[in-house]
Design a protein around this motif. Sequence first.
Motif, PDB file in Angstrom:
ATOM      1  N   GLN A 102       0.851  -1.201   0.000  1.00  0.00           N
ATOM      2  CA  GLN A 102       0.000   0.000   0.000  1.00  0.00           C
ATOM      3  C   GLN A 102       0.883   1.246   0.000  1.00  0.00           C
ATOM      4  OE1 GLN A 102      -3.393   0.191   2.685  1.00  0.00           O
ATOM      5  NE2 GLN A 102      -3.094  -1.928   3.242  1.00  0.00           N
ATOM      6  N   PRO A 103       0.811   2.082  -1.063  1.00  0.00           N
ATOM      7  CA  PRO A 103       1.725   3.226  -1.189  1.00  0.00           C
ATOM      8  C   PRO A 103       1.638   4.214  -0.031  1.00  0.00           C
ATOM      9  CG  PRO A 103       0.015   3.292  -2.890  1.00  0.00           C
ATOM     10  CD  PRO A 103      -0.117   1.987  -2.195  1.00  0.00           C
ATOM     11  N   MET A 104       0.466   4.270   0.662  1.00  0.00           N
ATOM     12  CA  MET A 104       0.348   5.266   1.736  1.00  0.00           C
ATOM     13  C   MET A 104       1.315   4.986   2.891  1.00  0.00           C
ATOM     14  SD  MET A 104      -2.535   3.677   0.873  1.00  0.00           S
ATOM     15  CE  MET A 104      -4.234   4.024   1.103  1.00  0.00           C
ATOM     16  N   PHE A 105       1.705   3.714   3.050  1.00  0.00           N
ATOM     17  CA  PHE A 105       2.636   3.413   4.135  1.00  0.00           C
ATOM     18  C   PHE A 105       4.026   4.001   3.847  1.00  0.00           C
ATOM     19  CE2 PHE A 105      -0.753   0.482   5.259  1.00  0.00           C
ATOM     20  CZ  PHE A 105      -0.783   0.631   6.634  1.00  0.00           C
ATOM     21  N   ASN A 106       4.380   4.155   2.542  1.00  0.00           N
ATOM     22  CA  ASN A 106       5.658   4.807   2.186  1.00  0.00           C
ATOM     23  C   ASN A 106       5.626   6.268   2.600  1.00  0.00           C
ATOM     24  OD1 ASN A 106       6.369   2.453   0.980  1.00  0.00           O
ATOM     25  ND2 ASN A 106       5.810   3.104  -1.085  1.00  0.00           N
ATOM     26  N   CYS A 116      -1.773   7.930  -6.162  1.00  0.00           N
ATOM     27  CA  CYS A 116      -1.575   6.711  -5.339  1.00  0.00           C
ATOM     28  C   CYS A 116      -2.736   5.746  -5.579  1.00  0.00           C
ATOM     29  CB  CYS A 116      -1.648   7.053  -3.858  1.00  0.00           C
ATOM     30  SG  CYS A 116      -0.147   7.580  -3.120  1.00  0.00           S
ATOM     31  N   PHE A 117      -3.862   6.302  -6.071  1.00  0.00           N
ATOM     32  CA  PHE A 117      -5.099   5.517  -6.178  1.00  0.00           C
ATOM     33  C   PHE A 117      -5.426   5.146  -7.620  1.00  0.00           C
ATOM     34  CE2 PHE A 117      -5.092   8.166  -2.463  1.00  0.00           C
ATOM     35  CZ  PHE A 117      -5.428   7.274  -1.462  1.00  0.00           C
ATOM     36  N   GLY A 118      -4.457   5.387  -8.525  1.00  0.00           N
ATOM     37  CA  GLY A 118      -4.683   5.067  -9.931  1.00  0.00           C
ATOM     38  C   GLY A 118      -4.408   6.270 -10.805  1.00  0.00           C
ATOM     39  N   ALA A 119      -4.212   6.009 -12.098  1.00  0.00           N
ATOM     40  CA  ALA A 119      -3.823   7.078 -13.029  1.00  0.00           C
ATOM     41  C   ALA A 119      -4.850   8.205 -13.054  1.00  0.00           C
ATOM     42  CB  ALA A 119      -3.656   6.487 -14.423  1.00  0.00           C
ATOM     43  N   HIS A 120      -6.131   7.868 -12.899  1.00  0.00           N
ATOM     44  CA  HIS A 120      -7.168   8.907 -12.976  1.00  0.00           C
ATOM     45  C   HIS A 120      -7.286   9.730 -11.690  1.00  0.00           C
ATOM     46  CE1 HIS A 120      -8.334   7.805 -16.954  1.00  0.00           C
ATOM     47  NE2 HIS A 120      -8.433   6.538 -16.599  1.00  0.00           N
ATOM     48  N   ILE A 133      -5.787  15.449  -4.673  1.00  0.00           N
ATOM     49  CA  ILE A 133      -5.096  14.919  -3.494  1.00  0.00           C
ATOM     50  C   ILE A 133      -6.157  14.317  -2.576  1.00  0.00           C
ATOM     51  CG2 ILE A 133      -3.082  16.445  -3.505  1.00  0.00           C
ATOM     52  CD1 ILE A 133      -4.698  18.028  -1.243  1.00  0.00           C
ATOM     53  N   ARG A 134      -5.721  13.405  -1.712  1.00  0.00           N
ATOM     54  CA  ARG A 134      -6.673  12.867  -0.732  1.00  0.00           C
ATOM     55  C   ARG A 134      -6.284  13.339   0.658  1.00  0.00           C
ATOM     56  NH1 ARG A 134      -7.115   6.854   1.653  1.00  0.00           N
ATOM     57  NH2 ARG A 134      -5.453   7.776   2.915  1.00  0.00           N
ATOM     58  N   MET A 135      -7.281  13.870   1.356  1.00  0.00           N
ATOM     59  CA  MET A 135      -7.073  14.250   2.760  1.00  0.00           C
ATOM     60  C   MET A 135      -8.103  13.516   3.620  1.00  0.00           C
ATOM     61  SD  MET A 135      -6.449  18.374   2.427  1.00  0.00           S
ATOM     62  CE  MET A 135      -5.882  18.659   4.104  1.00  0.00           C
ATOM     63  N   CYS A 136      -7.632  12.915   4.721  1.00  0.00           N
ATOM     64  CA  CYS A 136      -8.556  12.229   5.648  1.00  0.00           C
ATOM     65  C   CYS A 136      -8.883  13.189   6.779  1.00  0.00           C
ATOM     66  CB  CYS A 136      -7.879  11.035   6.294  1.00  0.00           C
ATOM     67  SG  CYS A 136      -7.157   9.945   5.131  1.00  0.00           S
ATOM     68  N   TYR A 137     -10.153  13.287   7.109  1.00  0.00           N
ATOM     69  CA  TYR A 137     -10.482  14.188   8.219  1.00  0.00           C
ATOM     70  C   TYR A 137     -10.512  13.427   9.541  1.00  0.00           C
ATOM     71  CZ  TYR A 137     -15.108  13.124   6.154  1.00  0.00           C
ATOM     72  OH  TYR A 137     -16.190  12.519   5.573  1.00  0.00           O
ATOM     73  N   VAL A 138      -9.328  12.888   9.858  1.00  0.00           N
ATOM     74  CA  VAL A 138      -9.185  12.102  11.076  1.00  0.00           C
ATOM     75  C   VAL A 138      -8.370  12.881  12.095  1.00  0.00           C
ATOM     76  CG1 VAL A 138      -9.432   9.843  10.006  1.00  0.00           C
ATOM     77  CG2 VAL A 138      -7.235  10.991   9.940  1.00  0.00           C
ATOM     78  N   ASN A 139      -8.435  14.186  11.975  1.00  0.00           N
ATOM     79  CA  ASN A 139      -7.707  15.085  12.844  1.00  0.00           C
ATOM     80  C   ASN A 139      -8.701  16.105  13.393  1.00  0.00           C
ATOM     81  OD1 ASN A 139      -5.239  15.812  13.871  1.00  0.00           O
ATOM     82  ND2 ASN A 139      -4.275  15.714  11.855  1.00  0.00           N
ATOM     83  N   ASN A 140      -8.479  16.613  14.612  1.00  0.00           N
ATOM     84  CA  ASN A 140      -9.497  17.476  15.215  1.00  0.00           C
ATOM     85  C   ASN A 140      -9.641  18.828  14.495  1.00  0.00           C
ATOM     86  OD1 ASN A 140      -7.624  19.371  16.276  1.00  0.00           O
ATOM     87  ND2 ASN A 140      -7.112  17.874  17.873  1.00  0.00           N
ATOM     88  N   GLN A 141     -10.694  19.574  14.874  1.00  0.00           N
ATOM     89  CA  GLN A 141     -11.020  20.800  14.130  1.00  0.00           C
ATOM     90  C   GLN A 141      -9.918  21.853  14.254  1.00  0.00           C
ATOM     91  OE1 GLN A 141     -15.084  22.139  14.337  1.00  0.00           O
ATOM     92  NE2 GLN A 141     -15.834  20.122  14.882  1.00  0.00           N
ATOM     93  N   THR A 142      -9.217  21.884  15.398  1.00  0.00           N
ATOM     94  CA  THR A 142      -8.111  22.843  15.567  1.00  0.00           C
ATOM     95  C   THR A 142      -7.024  22.547  14.527  1.00  0.00           C
ATOM     96  OG1 THR A 142      -8.593  22.769  17.908  1.00  0.00           O
ATOM     97  CG2 THR A 142      -6.525  23.807  17.286  1.00  0.00           C
ATOM     98  N   CYS A 143      -6.696  21.260  14.364  1.00  0.00           N
ATOM     99  CA  CYS A 143      -5.665  20.881  13.379  1.00  0.00           C
ATOM    100  C   CYS A 143      -6.133  21.198  11.964  1.00  0.00           C
ATOM    101  CB  CYS A 143      -5.361  19.394  13.469  1.00  0.00           C
ATOM    102  SG  CYS A 143      -4.426  18.973  14.919  1.00  0.00           S
TER     103      CYS A 143
END
Length: 394
Positions: free
Chosen positions: A15-19, A357-361, A366-376
Amino acid sequence: MSRTFSVAAGRFSGQPMFNTLERVQQLERQGKSILHFELGQPDFPTPGNIVAAGITALQNSETRYTSSLGMYDFKLAVQQVTSHSRNFTPDIDQILVTPGANAIIYYAIKCLIDPGDEVIIPDPGFPTYVAAINACNGVTVGVELREAEGFRLQAADIEQCITSKTKLIILNSPSNPTGAAMSEREIRDVYELALHHDLYLLSDEVYSRMIFNKAAIFFSPSMIDHCKDRTLILNGFSKAFSMTGWRLGVAIGPGALIQKMGLLNETIVSCVPPFVQRAGIEAMLGDQAVVKRMYAEYRERCRLLVDGLNSLPGISCRVPDGAIYVFPNITETGMSSVEFAEYALDTAGVAVLPGNCFGAHGDGYIRMCYVNNQTCIREALSRLGKVLEGKKCR
Ligand SMILES: Cc1ncc(COP(=O)(O)O)c(C=O)c1O
């Protein structure tokens, strides 16, 4: 015979995200302050009632091998929740408990795909699909998800890709990385196609509970064939219950396929720890108050992040239907996805994943996960705003 690796080992890609995580951790070790939006790892601890169920099981010495296909009580709980969420009750022998949902992708492909067989997947899509197809010497056929269609997979596009070698179609609604949820009509159309061409459907439903847009719904092809015919459901506890490190997943599918996948599970891991399964039963049947609070917070974060991104120069972001990701379009910044991700990390200390990271298309996003609090989230938006202001956007 020389000491070489197998040909198959040469095809493993992971999984490329681990790099990216490695690189980010390296910068942190050098003292750089990084805000994390790269990994789909909820920041909430596992709810206390679920942890307590695991601890009680450990104290009761539920620490031995158990059935390789899963504990009977766990499967009873799966029957119960499936009858509520998907309107059918799978037979006990249609259920397999696995160490995480990721394993199910590999098990399914290994049991269905011979070398040269084609698997149709969404592009952009979750990278393990390609990694598992490659590991099994299958052929990946990516179907483009278009922003103009809300990134929802279209049966007409799939149809164009079907050949005599096609064996399996993978669906993921709500999707990683786009957050898009397909409509009932769209899923029914894909099912009809699978029926017409006699194909299997692997429905990745790890985000099925996480629909945050009131206009969207969750629909599963399993509601059509009850997993008796061609649908295999892949589900997990990592995201829905903040249980990434517990490693717990569940597959529901045609009995004969589940038995084959069970043999693979038995070969590789023997069984899933019983105390983990006890925690999983509590997650499914226990008090959902904490989980509901987590979801309410995800909804807030999503709104904050989408509004904030849309106010930044060169970025446009559609409102996702669910999951824990936003997938903004960054083409107007004049940077490629990789350039943007590197620029955001190096100049703003904001870690995101490039869309490709998720394919040519996925390029141009970019992908951002909202797994961080609102201050961050506010801090990340402010940092990105500062570094993008100086950039000339198209
Ligand atoms: C779409 C999708 N499927 C499967 C998985 C695997 O989840 P698990 O942690 O249960 O292995 C993930 C994890 O990110 C995912 O996003």
